[in-house]
Write an enzyme that holds these catalytic residues in place. Sequence first.
Site, mmCIF file in Angstrom:
data_model
loop_
_atom_site.group_PDB
_atom_site.id
_atom_site.type_symbol
_atom_site.label_atom_id
_atom_site.label_comp_id
_atom_site.label_asym_id
_atom_site.label_seq_id
_atom_site.Cartn_x
_atom_site.Cartn_y
_atom_site.Cartn_z
ATOM 1 N N ARG A 79 0.928 -1.269 0.105
ATOM 2 C CA ARG A 79 -0.078 0.023 -0.169
ATOM 3 C C ARG A 79 0.905 1.151 0.037
ATOM 4 O O ARG A 79 0.519 2.359 -0.448
ATOM 5 C CB ARG A 79 -1.026 0.109 1.077
ATOM 6 C CG ARG A 79 -2.241 -0.822 0.974
ATOM 7 C CD ARG A 79 -3.202 -0.803 2.061
ATOM 8 N NE ARG A 79 -3.380 0.369 2.329
ATOM 9 C CZ ARG A 79 -4.125 0.631 3.698
ATOM 10 N NH1 ARG A 79 -4.235 -0.522 4.669
ATOM 11 N NH2 ARG A 79 -4.435 1.723 3.721
ATOM 12 N N ASN A 112 -6.914 9.168 6.516
ATOM 13 C CA ASN A 112 -6.202 8.738 5.407
ATOM 14 C C ASN A 112 -4.624 8.530 5.803
ATOM 15 O O ASN A 112 -4.025 9.339 6.683
ATOM 16 C CB ASN A 112 -5.865 9.710 4.380
ATOM 17 C CG ASN A 112 -7.490 9.527 3.733
ATOM 18 O OD1 ASN A 112 -8.105 8.907 3.915
ATOM 19 N ND2 ASN A 112 -7.560 10.537 2.818
ATOM 20 N N VAL A 113 -4.037 7.378 5.459
ATOM 21 C CA VAL A 113 -2.795 7.061 5.814
ATOM 22 C C VAL A 113 -1.479 7.413 4.927
ATOM 23 O O VAL A 113 -0.565 6.860 4.978
ATOM 24 C CB VAL A 113 -2.508 5.598 6.440
ATOM 25 C CG1 VAL A 113 -3.330 5.513 7.683
ATOM 26 C CG2 VAL A 113 -2.906 4.488 5.332
ATOM 27 N N HIS A 129 -5.417 8.002 12.017
ATOM 28 C CA HIS A 129 -5.216 6.394 11.703
ATOM 29 C C HIS A 129 -3.828 6.003 11.359
ATOM 30 O O HIS A 129 -3.728 4.886 11.027
ATOM 31 C CB HIS A 129 -6.050 5.782 10.566
ATOM 32 C CG HIS A 129 -7.613 5.827 10.828
ATOM 33 N ND1 HIS A 129 -8.673 5.497 9.800
ATOM 34 C CD2 HIS A 129 -8.379 6.067 12.088
ATOM 35 C CE1 HIS A 129 -9.813 5.290 10.613
ATOM 36 N NE2 HIS A 129 -9.754 5.825 11.733
ATOM 37 N N CYS A 137 8.055 1.033 17.274
ATOM 38 C CA CYS A 137 8.442 -0.200 18.299
ATOM 39 C C CYS A 137 6.944 -0.874 18.574
ATOM 40 O O CYS A 137 6.237 -0.462 19.446
ATOM 41 C CB CYS A 137 9.292 0.086 19.471
ATOM 42 S SG CYS A 137 9.747 -1.366 20.515
ATOM 43 N N CYS A 156 11.004 -8.126 -0.467
ATOM 44 C CA CYS A 156 12.154 -8.695 0.536
ATOM 45 C C CYS A 156 11.794 -10.018 1.150
ATOM 46 O O CYS A 156 10.613 -10.186 1.564
ATOM 47 C CB CYS A 156 12.075 -7.592 1.447
ATOM 48 S SG CYS A 156 12.903 -6.122 0.907
ATOM 49 N N THR A 210 -15.606 10.365 3.132
ATOM 50 C CA THR A 210 -15.683 9.220 4.076
ATOM 51 C C THR A 210 -17.062 8.674 4.036
ATOM 52 O O THR A 210 -18.120 9.410 4.279
ATOM 53 C CB THR A 210 -15.250 9.771 5.424
ATOM 54 O OG1 THR A 210 -15.236 8.570 6.220
ATOM 55 C CG2 THR A 210 -15.834 10.861 5.928
ATOM 56 N N SER A 211 -17.190 7.287 4.230
ATOM 57 C CA SER A 211 -18.291 6.357 4.408
ATOM 58 C C SER A 211 -19.028 6.789 5.644
ATOM 59 O O SER A 211 -20.026 6.399 5.938
ATOM 60 C CB SER A 211 -18.035 5.068 3.881
ATOM 61 O OG SER A 211 -17.072 4.462 4.892
ATOM 62 N N GLU A 237 -21.651 10.000 -2.716
ATOM 63 C CA GLU A 237 -22.968 9.112 -2.347
ATOM 64 C C GLU A 237 -23.617 9.819 -1.160
ATOM 65 O O GLU A 237 -22.982 10.520 -0.245
ATOM 66 C CB GLU A 237 -22.403 7.724 -1.733
ATOM 67 C CG GLU A 237 -21.460 7.234 -2.949
ATOM 68 C CD GLU A 237 -22.067 6.176 -3.536
ATOM 69 O OE1 GLU A 237 -22.769 5.467 -3.063
ATOM 70 O OE2 GLU A 237 -22.098 6.340 -4.728
#
Length: 270
Positions: A79, A112-113, A129, A137, A156, A210-211, A237
């Site tokens: 992602r 959002n990240v 988030h 850590c 990797c 956003t939903s 929507e």
Amino acid sequence: MEKPGGGGVNQARIRQGPSRGYVLVITGAGISAESGIPTFRGDDGYWTIGSVNYRPEELGTLRKFQEVPWDIWRWYLHRRQVCEKAMPNPAHHRLVEWESRWGERFHLVTQNVDGLHRQAGQRNLFESHGNLQMMRCSQHCLPRTWPIPSSAKVGCGDLELKTLLACPNCGAAARPHLLWFDESYNEEHYRWSSAQNIARKAGLVVTIGTSGVATLPSRLSSLAKSCGAVLVDINPEQNPLSRQAQASGGAHLACGAGEGLERLEKILQG
Ligand code: APR
């Protein structure tokens, strides 16, 4: 939904919002859809595509991370790679302009990240988030976060990831700096108490893309509304957030993020 021509929008009430308190904007995956990043619950969403093989509650949990850390890491590295190709869009840039206009009275809480708000130049920002570029850590030995090395990639091997993604202090595995489904909002990592304090002092709350399935947007909007704020929802929507916005005397602008912010800008400028 507003009537064509904006007849159903209470423009005067929305315009008064910023003079009554903070301007709080809450964003979700829809604002980044215009930068090419899939949403979570749309037709091409992360929780829709592939959900036959991978269930979100498996991929996005601390429990699963503790079981198969490197598989979970690979999902987030994938992602992260999708987000690295994306650029901020006009909606992100508009919110940076709003920050310059309202200064300390402007607050942005994003679910959002992808880091696109920061990349656009947003400074007063709560990433509620977390952020796909950062890790911390897994044993909580350090309170801080640090960047995931760019050499950590989906391809990797486990041993390589183990070396690249170790805590520099105690050597334990680092974890993505993200809020998982089996974890709770908190102040230390996600500024949850601060976000609620801002919502209580807001005059105008704008939810974008956003939903409302995650609890944050509906909780903050409800809190702000109960303290007198007017709400505007921008989303093609209709959902509970858009209905709540109409109930507050605000509006549901039924369109994409960029167009919705342009329309809201015109309303605010009278
Ligand atoms: N402009 C504005 N909104 C849009 C656009 C667009 N161009 N395209 C789609 N949308 C709307 C959809 O109609 C939908 O309501 O964006 C919303 C995206 O909803 P979700 O995919 O559920 O994303 P979000 O609300 O951000 O999810 C919240 O759930 O699992 C998680 O942690 C993840 O942060 C995420 C949280």
